[in-house]
Design an enzyme around this catalytic site. Structure first.
Site, short mmCIF file in Angstrom:
data_model
loop_
_atom_site.label_atom_id
_atom_site.label_comp_id
_atom_site.label_asym_id
_atom_site.label_seq_id
_atom_site.Cartn_x
_atom_site.Cartn_y
_atom_site.Cartn_z
N GLU A 46 4.48 -6.11 6.45
CA GLU A 46 5.34 -6.00 7.62
C GLU A 46 4.48 -5.39 8.74
OE1 GLU A 46 8.88 -3.60 7.16
OE2 GLU A 46 9.38 -3.87 9.29
N ARG A 276 2.83 0.65 -7.55
CA ARG A 276 2.08 0.90 -6.33
C ARG A 276 1.03 1.98 -6.58
NH1 ARG A 276 4.33 2.01 -1.35
NH2 ARG A 276 5.81 0.34 -1.69
N LYS A 286 4.07 4.28 5.32
CA LYS A 286 3.71 3.99 6.71
C LYS A 286 4.49 4.86 7.69
CE LYS A 286 3.84 -0.53 6.09
NZ LYS A 286 4.05 -1.94 6.38
#
Ligand code: ATP
Ligand code: MG
Length: 573
Positions: A46, A276, A286
């Site tokens: 994204e 992850r 983020k």
């Protein structure tokens, strides 16, 4: 965490031969002829921030799996949330993926490429009685949703007619309704034990200018809807994502199964989840990284302390060291924490073979060699890299005034101090043995310079070259030295797991000593031609890289890592 623990979590068996569980799935698919033998993956960021080392894991995995199986990989921007996305992020992401060494060739896509198709798929769902326009507010939708132990409640708008839904959805697109006043929802099952299946929202009204479609749309698809269908439209075979999407997989499959996207032509993508990457002393979200930038805790997304790809690049990490790291950590099905010392180990290992050795004095102490002829300069031979027989040698100047490291001299040394002391001797690397004759202090008692004598026979090849002295120090000729600023870094966060406690503000954990800037350093003159990105070993100090802040008047270096390899030490225990 030891390597053994990391491996236990990776389920790969051997970190150097990455037969991970995803490869096992792919091998089986190839064996059974699924997807006609195609392997097609994608990396779907994204564009709402810069990529970080966690993304690097996903990039290496997606591109790596495809390359290992004769397949291809798309880069797809998941740009369904215009309020947070920017062109700056798109460009930085492209730069970072390329820099890491991967190539999407002509397969650069955007979820926004499919907005028209996604709209038509939503119309399909409405016509099939599988989607409806809902007028509940966001809060009401939440309240109706139920909990893990209680079923949800059906929306009073759930049984609108197909005609009414088609009309309202068209008018949502046409901009007749306020932001947030209506949504389109999938009609699945409000009693499903999986909350994601309780009539999830698939379109929302949002008047925000999109970085590509500008103001063409005022309704935007939700990620859970756009993602599987984008995968399908790109004929992705293996859609690899992180564990938090495991609960979304039934929904992923529901959209694939209930939308007619011509599966005969495109095939059917399969979602596969992996753990992850979490790194010690690092935040990876983020949102938090953006906060560090926006609130000025760091100098920018590319601050050398940031775990972003651009930060690591500026710090001096190489693409190969990051790829090596991603291979060593393997691919797990359970969340784990990787020690940042492993990342540091990877760059050290590479630079040990590649980085030329040079001398740099970070905290200079002037030394005057009284018996060395005034005005004389000798150019002495120095080895560039003892680890690399091809690296050759260079000439370094020696003269009457030199700098040594302040910490290499002590007036009142403890036992086992093997550097210079009053009346004592040390060898200057690639040069002579010197003896300290006099200590000069200022009025406050600070040592400002030393007077020494040198043994003219003690240089390489001389009669007393083999004479034993306890210590060897690096040094720089004062006349020839290049002044520089050197930035030393420590972990950005004090705690090993700064994201562990969500109740605590993670910024309270920032290491106040994460940046130490030394502004009066002295470098050997061979560094005069060094340009941004060049890497060196400063003898005894670590590996360093020229920072983009460097100018011809003031060179600036970042320490990538010190020489102390804590990872290697842990392995020996
Ligand atoms: P964040 O939560 O930090 O904002 P994200 O997952 O929302 O990250 P995306 O841009 O959506 O960020 O991520 C693109 C891809 O990278 C996704 O497939 C995602 O699963 C993967 N990814 C993100 N963070 C990590 C991580 N720490 N380790 C491995 N893969 C990751
Ligand atoms: Mg995401």
């Amino acid at each position: 965490m030891t390597e053994a623990e990391v491996l236990n979590n990776t389920e790969t068996g051997d970190s150097k031969t990455p037969v991970n569980f995803i490869q096992t799935i792919i091998s089986e698919d190839l064996r059974t002829g699924k997807n006609g033998g195609r392997v097609h993956t994608r990396f779907p960021p994204e564009p709402n921030g810069y990529l970080h080392i966690g993304h690097a894991k996903s990039i290496c995995l997606n591109f790596g799996l495809a390359a290992a199986n004769n397949g291809i990989t798309n880069l797809r921007f998941d740009d369904t949330n215009p309020s947070k996305e920017e062109v700056e992020y798109v460009e930085s992401i492209k730069t970072d993926v390329r820099w890491l060494g991967f190539d999407w060739e002509d397969r650069l896509f955007y979820a926004s490429d499919y907005f028209e198709l996604l709209y038509s798929f939503a119309v399909q769902l409405i016509k099939a009685g599988k989607a409806f326009v809902c007028d509940l507010s966001a809060q009401e939708i939440k309240d109706y949703r139920g909990t893990l132990t209680e079923p949800g409640k059906e929306s009073p708008y759930r049984n609108r007619s197909v005609e009414e839904n088609l009309d309202l959805f068209e008018r949502m697109r046409a901009g007749e309704f306020e932001d947030g006043s209506r949504v389109l929802r999938a009609k699945i099952n409000m009693a499903s034990p999986n909350l994601n299946m309780r009539d999830p929202v698939i379109y929302r009204i949002l008047r925000a200018t999109h970085h590509r479609t500008v103001d063409k749309w005022c309704i935007y698809p939700m990620y859970d809807y756009a993602h599987p269908l984008s995968d399908a439209l790109e004929a992705i075979t293996h859609s690899v994502c992180t564990l938090e999407f495991a609960d979304h997989r039934p929904l992923y499959e529901w959209f694939i199964d209930n939308v007619d996207y011509d599966s005969a032509k495109y095939g059917r993508p399969q979602q596969i989840e992996f753990a992850r990457l979490n790194l010690t002393h690092t935040v990876m979200s983020k949102r938090k990284l953006r906060q560090l930038v926006e609130e000025g805790y760091v100098s920018g997304w590319d601050d050398p302390r940031m775990p972003t790809i651009s930060g690591l690049r500026r710090r001096g990490y190489t693409p190969a060291s990051i790829r090596d790291f991603c291979e060593r950590i393997g691919v797990a099905k359970r969340d784990s924490m990787v020690d940042i010392a492993l990342l540091e180990h990877c760059i050290r290992e590479e630079l040990n073979f590649k980085a030329p050795r040079v001398m740099a004095v970070l905290q200079p102490l002037k030394v005057i060699i009284d018996n060395y002829p005034e005005g004389q300069v000798e150019w002495l031979e120095a080895e560039n890299n003892p680890e690399d027989p091809e690296a050759g040698s260079r000439k370094i100047p020696f003269s009457r005034e030199i700098y040594i490291e302040q910490e290499d001299f002590m007036e009142n040394p403890p036992k086992k101090f093997f550097r210079l002391v009053p009346g004592g001797e040390i060898r200057l690397k690639s040069a002579y043995i010197i003896k300290c004759e006099e200590v000069v202090k200022d009025e406050q008692g600070n040592i400002i310079e030393l007077h020494c004598t040198y043994d003219p026979d003690s240089k390489s090849g001389g009669p007393t070259a083999g004479r034993k002295v306890k210590g060897t120090s690096h040094w720089v000729s004062a006349l020839h030295a290049i002044p520089a600023e050197v930035r030393l870094y420590d972990h950005l966060f004090l705690q090993e797991d700064p994201e562990g406690d969500e109740t605590e503000d993670f910024t309270s954990n920032i290491n106040p000593g994460s940046l130490e800037s030394l502004t009066a350093c002295m470098l050997e003159p061979s560094l005069v031609d060094a340009v941004t990105g060049n890497r060196y070993q400063f003898m005894r100090q670590g590996y360093f890289c020229v920072d983009p802040d460097s100018t011809p008047d003031k060179m600036v270096f970042n320490r990538i890592v010190s020489l102390r390899d804590t990872w290697a030490k842990m392995q020996k225990k």
